[in-house]
Design an enzyme around this catalytic site. Structure first.
Site, PDB file in Angstrom:
ATOM      1  CE1 TYR A   1      -3.323  -2.732   0.059  1.00 34.20           C
ATOM      2  CE2 TYR A   1      -3.745  -2.287   2.373  1.00 34.20           C
ATOM      3  CZ  TYR A   1      -4.015  -2.985   1.212  1.00 34.20           C
ATOM      4  OH  TYR A   1      -5.009  -3.945   1.225  1.00 34.20           O
TER       5      TYR A   1
ATOM      6  CG  PHE B   1     -13.484  -3.549  -2.158  1.00 34.71           C
ATOM      7  CD1 PHE B   1     -12.724  -2.412  -1.921  1.00 34.71           C
ATOM      8  CD2 PHE B   1     -13.017  -4.454  -3.114  1.00 34.71           C
ATOM      9  CE1 PHE B   1     -11.524  -2.187  -2.603  1.00 34.71           C
ATOM     10  CE2 PHE B   1     -11.828  -4.239  -3.801  1.00 34.71           C
ATOM     11  CZ  PHE B   1     -11.081  -3.105  -3.547  1.00 34.71           C
TER      12      PHE B   1
ATOM     13  N   GLY C   1     -18.099  -1.848  -2.255  1.00 35.19           N
ATOM     14  CA  GLY C   1     -18.861  -2.888  -2.953  1.00 35.19           C
ATOM     15  C   GLY C   1     -18.317  -3.156  -4.341  1.00 35.19           C
TER      16      GLY C   1
END
Ligand SMILES: NC(=O)c1ccc[n+]([C@@H]2O[C@H](COP(=O)([O-])OP(=O)(O)OC[C@H]3O[C@@H](n4cnc5c(N)ncnc54)[C@H](OP(=O)(O)O)[C@@H]3O)[C@@H](O)[C@H]2O)c1
Length: 299
Positions: free
Chosen positions: A61, A220, A224
């Site tokens: 990340y 998520f 989503g």
């Protein structure tokens, strides 16, 4: 109760091996998107102040500046932000990281497939987080037909666990057969897959994790099906209706729905916004009725 007084413990706890965490946690992937380093540090401080004691991260990340452009610059790793904000780490804080995907010094993404590569990724996490031992390491795979066993890679991590570099092991982006294959090698404390109100294709995996006493940690949950694109501006009518009824946001409803999927389901919402951290933590206290869950299930 005002949002700012609600603590992450409001949705209860779960135990990852011998580590007890509040079910409402925090995902650090979004921290590297904002060039404002102090804001990212403020997000982490705010989360911990509000009782978050389960952080998700990865050494890959990384902010899109610096190494990703091949330019010298303020390279920011989520793992290093976590260390800068929180070390010396408070008692009880659990940092879960993942290996498999990696990023080289020149910014190239790769997938670790050998024990040596996995060891180097574990060592990188230890170095960037400033730890002697990683609390939880997920093996994050890319599913490929015909090349599907996790055994060799999970065995490599189990050896690093035996060496004392890792406390507990988990899996990410897997199926039930991967979970059982890994569990025959070493205990698995969590599974991290994409799962949300509008993306429920891993319902079997969620259930099977519960049956095995393994935490299911969806990523998520807010974004989503939009995935990396982040939170939607438009929402399904049922989500907006439930949000209006409780005087909360649609994102909070999505998180509350996630936490209602089982006591073994942990939330790790990601944000780079300190206000959103408080809203997300407040979702831990939001109770949905059976009727609302039915209404949302078909949202
Ligand atoms: N294992 C894996 O393969 C994998 C893959 C992806 C992610 N992850 C982990 O899962 C975590 C969660 O995923 P994620 O961060 O991509 O997605 P997410 O939690 O589903 O949603 C993040 C998105 O929602 C927005 N948001 C968050 N809280 C909000 C609020 N209260 N109100 C309005 N908007 C809000 C964020 O924007 P703002 O920044 O503006 O709030 C961002 O656009 C990651 O941080 C990472 O740690 C794991």
């Amino acid at each position: 109760m005002p949002t700012s007084q609600i603590a992450a413990s409001a949705a209860g706890t779960w135990t990852l091996g011998d580590l007890t965490v509040n079910r409402l946690g925090f995902g650090s992937m979004r921290l590297t998107a904002d060039p404002d380093r102090d804001r990212a540090l403020a997000v982490l401080h705010r989360a911990v102040e509000l009782g978050v004691n389960h952080l998700d991260t990865a050494a890959f990340y990384v902010s899109p500046g610096g190494i990703l452009d091949g330019q010298p610059g303020p390279v920011r790793y989520a793992t290093e932000l976590i260390r800068e904000a929180l070390a010396p780490y408070p008692e009880g804080l659990v940092v879960t990281t993942k290996v498999g995907p990696g990023i080289t010094e020149d910014g190239t993404f790769y997938q670790a497939s050998t024990p040596d590569q996995l060891r180097r990724q574990v060592e990188e996490n230890l170095r960037r987080l400033g730890r002697d031992r990683l609390d939880v390491v997920n093996l994050r795979i890319i599913k490929k037909a015909g090349e599907d066993s996790v055994a060799q890679r999970f065995e490599a991590l189990a050896r690093l666990q035996e060496e004392g570099l890792i406390r507990h092991l988990g899996l990410s982006n897997v199926r039930v057969d991967h979970l059982d294959e890994a569990r025959a090698i070493a205990p698995v404390v969590c599974v991290q897959n994409s799962y949300a109100l509008d993306k429920q294709d891993d319902a079997d995996l969620l259930r099977e994790c519960g049956a095995r006493g393994v935490a299911f940690v969806p990523f998520f949950a807010i974004a989503g099906t939009r995935r990396e694109a982040g939170a939607a501006a438009e929402h399904a009518p049922a989500v907006s209706q439930v949000a209006r009824a409780h005087g909360v946001t649609e994102q909070q409803v999505r998180l509350a729905w996630t936490l209602h999927q089982g006591g073994h389901v942990l939330a790790i919402p990601g944000t780079g916004d300190p206000e959103h951290v408080a809203d997300n933590v407040a979702a831990a206290a939001l109770r949905l009725s059976a009727e609302e869950l039915v209404q949302l299930g078909s949202a």
